[in-house]
Design an enzyme around this catalytic site. Structure first.
Site, mmCIF file in Angstrom:
data_model
loop_
_atom_site.group_PDB
_atom_site.id
_atom_site.type_symbol
_atom_site.label_atom_id
_atom_site.label_comp_id
_atom_site.label_asym_id
_atom_site.label_seq_id
_atom_site.Cartn_x
_atom_site.Cartn_y
_atom_site.Cartn_z
ATOM 1 N N SER A 190 0.839 -1.197 0.000
ATOM 2 C CA SER A 190 0.000 0.000 0.000
ATOM 3 C C SER A 190 0.871 1.242 0.000
ATOM 4 C CB SER A 190 -0.881 0.012 1.256
ATOM 5 O OG SER A 190 -1.525 1.265 1.395
ATOM 6 N N TYR A 203 -1.769 -1.104 10.627
ATOM 7 C CA TYR A 203 -1.911 -1.428 9.190
ATOM 8 C C TYR A 203 -0.714 -0.931 8.378
ATOM 9 C CZ TYR A 203 -3.848 -1.292 4.428
ATOM 10 O OH TYR A 203 -4.046 -1.438 3.079
HETATM 11 P P1 NAD Z 1 -11.608 -5.927 0.258
HETATM 12 O O1 NAD Z 1 -12.305 -5.782 1.533
HETATM 13 O O2 NAD Z 1 -12.421 -6.067 -0.963
HETATM 14 O O3 NAD Z 1 -10.589 -7.137 0.281
HETATM 15 C C1 NAD Z 1 -9.914 -7.558 1.435
HETATM 16 C C2 NAD Z 1 -10.197 -9.022 1.582
HETATM 17 O O4 NAD Z 1 -9.334 -9.563 2.580
HETATM 18 C C3 NAD Z 1 -11.604 -9.361 2.064
HETATM 19 O O5 NAD Z 1 -12.502 -9.490 0.995
HETATM 20 C C4 NAD Z 1 -11.400 -10.680 2.768
HETATM 21 O O6 NAD Z 1 -11.736 -11.746 1.911
HETATM 22 C C5 NAD Z 1 -9.911 -10.744 3.022
HETATM 23 N N1 NAD Z 1 -9.629 -10.959 4.444
HETATM 24 C C6 NAD Z 1 -9.522 -10.041 5.421
HETATM 25 N N2 NAD Z 1 -9.290 -10.666 6.604
HETATM 26 C C7 NAD Z 1 -9.241 -12.003 6.335
HETATM 27 C C8 NAD Z 1 -9.037 -13.154 7.123
HETATM 28 N N3 NAD Z 1 -8.803 -13.086 8.446
HETATM 29 N N4 NAD Z 1 -9.086 -14.367 6.514
HETATM 30 C C9 NAD Z 1 -9.326 -14.468 5.188
HETATM 31 N N5 NAD Z 1 -9.507 -13.406 4.390
HETATM 32 C C10 NAD Z 1 -9.470 -12.186 4.973
HETATM 33 O O7 NAD Z 1 -10.632 -4.662 0.144
HETATM 34 P P2 NAD Z 1 -9.426 -4.296 -0.833
HETATM 35 O O8 NAD Z 1 -9.222 -2.855 -0.623
HETATM 36 O O9 NAD Z 1 -9.647 -4.828 -2.182
HETATM 37 O O10 NAD Z 1 -8.198 -5.040 -0.152
HETATM 38 C C11 NAD Z 1 -7.308 -5.881 -0.861
HETATM 39 C C12 NAD Z 1 -5.875 -5.520 -0.488
HETATM 40 O O11 NAD Z 1 -5.577 -4.218 -0.959
HETATM 41 C C13 NAD Z 1 -5.589 -5.501 1.008
HETATM 42 O O12 NAD Z 1 -4.342 -6.104 1.264
HETATM 43 C C14 NAD Z 1 -5.503 -4.022 1.316
HETATM 44 O O13 NAD Z 1 -4.674 -3.772 2.425
HETATM 45 C C15 NAD Z 1 -4.896 -3.516 0.033
HETATM 46 N N6 NAD Z 1 -5.018 -2.084 -0.192
HETATM 47 C C16 NAD Z 1 -6.238 -1.505 -0.315
HETATM 48 C C17 NAD Z 1 -6.317 -0.147 -0.515
HETATM 49 C C18 NAD Z 1 -7.633 0.546 -0.651
HETATM 50 O O14 NAD Z 1 -7.651 1.773 -0.637
HETATM 51 N N7 NAD Z 1 -8.743 -0.135 -0.761
HETATM 52 C C19 NAD Z 1 -5.148 0.610 -0.608
HETATM 53 C C20 NAD Z 1 -3.923 -0.009 -0.488
HETATM 54 C C21 NAD Z 1 -3.870 -1.369 -0.278
#
Ligand code: NAD
Ligand code: MG
Length: 298
Positions: A190, A203
């Site tokens: 991230s 985080y």
């Molecule tokens: P999202 O909520 O769609 O996806 C995150 C997923 O993580 C969830 O759907 C869930 O299936 C999984 N998860 C969380 N805890 C879990 C557990 N204990 N066991 C199994 N699965 C688990 O959100 P997203 O934003 O698409 O996140 C995907 C990745 O992107 C993450 O690593 C997040 O940190 C990263 N990210 C997101 C952003 C943003 O702004 N959305 C920015 C930078 C990084």
């Protein structure tokens, strides 16, 4: 023809500013209940055979970035195993249907990544179901904003590290014996790794760790023909953000601080993962590909 990722467009206006209303969901959050719904590329991603015959495991693939990646991989010709929490079955089934609609095999493997046993059985089940494994995407993540450091509970600190860091370690180690030369591991880090928000101490720390883990492991596995890279998203409109990732009142204006002036959509992340998973990136190793609307990074 409808627009796809190859359609020439002004990135400022490709997607509108969102200005979402304050909204909150408990648990992992569901795409279905978000307003507006994120674009995971279901109506726009066009494959061109870049991952023909590959076998991929994607964690957190029921929604958001992971869902967009799973759809793109399938349309590029890969069979895809998806990991997600049991509570997310509804979102997951939508992704299974989209993978199958692309003519590829989908394997749904729900479970909790905080549990080391699930992580190892996840890899074993993915390998059994796919008949091997050559792309691993460690994408699942936990993000819970906490305003005051005094209120950051040790349990949350532990769970954030287990989900974002330990699971990546457990799954990568379990996957390694199955990865032939040419295979790739892609970790989701991230912009928080370099520009940590004051309210995301646990985080942001995990995301900096993921960058170092990626570069270190990349150096070790490169001579074996296995490439390890990362993708670092900026503010992306996903369930994570409305399920406690941001304070509810911070959602209006989400992503407006980027030079593009808008948040990203999951669909805009998928091509970065496809690039790192395919042979096109054969000389790209230990890289963090920033997909963040122009926020400066080291
Ligand atoms: P999202 O909520 O769609 O996806 C995150 C997923 O993580 C969830 O759907 C869930 O299936 C999984 N998860 C969380 N805890 C879990 C557990 N204990 N066991 C199994 N699965 C688990 O959100 P997203 O934003 O698409 O996140 C995907 C990745 O992107 C993450 O690593 C997040 O940190 C990263 N990210 C997101 C952003 C943003 O702004 N959305 C920015 C930078 C990084
Ligand atoms: Mg989800």
């Amino acid at each position: 023809m409808t627009n796809d990722q190859y359609t020439f467009a002004n990135p400022v206006t490709r997607y509108p500013k969102l200005d979402p209303k304050p909204q909150h969901q408990s648990g992992p959050g569901s795409s279905e209940e978000m307003s507006p719904k994120p674009d995971i590329g279901a109506d726009s991603y066009r494959g061109t055979g870049r991952l023909d015959g590959r076998k991929a495991l994607v964690t957190g693939a029921d929604s958001g970035i992971g869902a967009a990646v799973a759809i793109a991989f399938a349309r590029e010709g890969a069979d895809v195993a998806i990991s997600y929490l049991p509570d997310e079955e509804e979102d997951a089934q939508e992704i299974v249907a989209l993978i199958e609609a692309a003519g590829r095999k989908a394997i749904a493997l729900p479970g909790d990544l905080v549990d080391e046993e699930y992580c190892s059985s996840l890899v074993a089940d993915a390998v059994a179901g796919l008949g091997g494994l050559d792309i691993l995407v460690n994408n699942a993540g936990k993000q819970q904003a906490v305003e005051k450091f005094e209120e950051l509970k040790p349990e949350q600190f532990d769970e954030t590290f287990k989900t974002n860091v330990y699971a990546m370690f457990w799954i990568s180690q379990a996957a390694l014996p199955h990865l032939e030369p040419g295979s790739t591991i892609i970790n989701t880090t991230s912009v928080q790794a370099y520009s940590p928000s004051p309210i995301l101490v646990d985080y942001a720390s995990t995301k900096a760790t993921i960058n170092a883990f990626t570069k270190s492991l990349a150096g070790q596995l490169a001579p074996r023909g296995i490439r390890v890279n990362a993708v670092a998203p900026g503010p992306i409109w996903t369930p994570l953000q409305v399920a406690g990732g941001q304070p509810t009142d911070a959602l209006p204006g989400f992503g407006d601080q980027t030079p593009l002036g808008r948040p990203g959509q999951p669909a805009e992340l998928a091509p970065a993962y496809v690039f790192l998973a395919s042979g096109e990136s054969s000389y790209v190793i230990g890289e963090t590909l920033n997909v963040n609307g122009g926020m400066p990074t080291p």
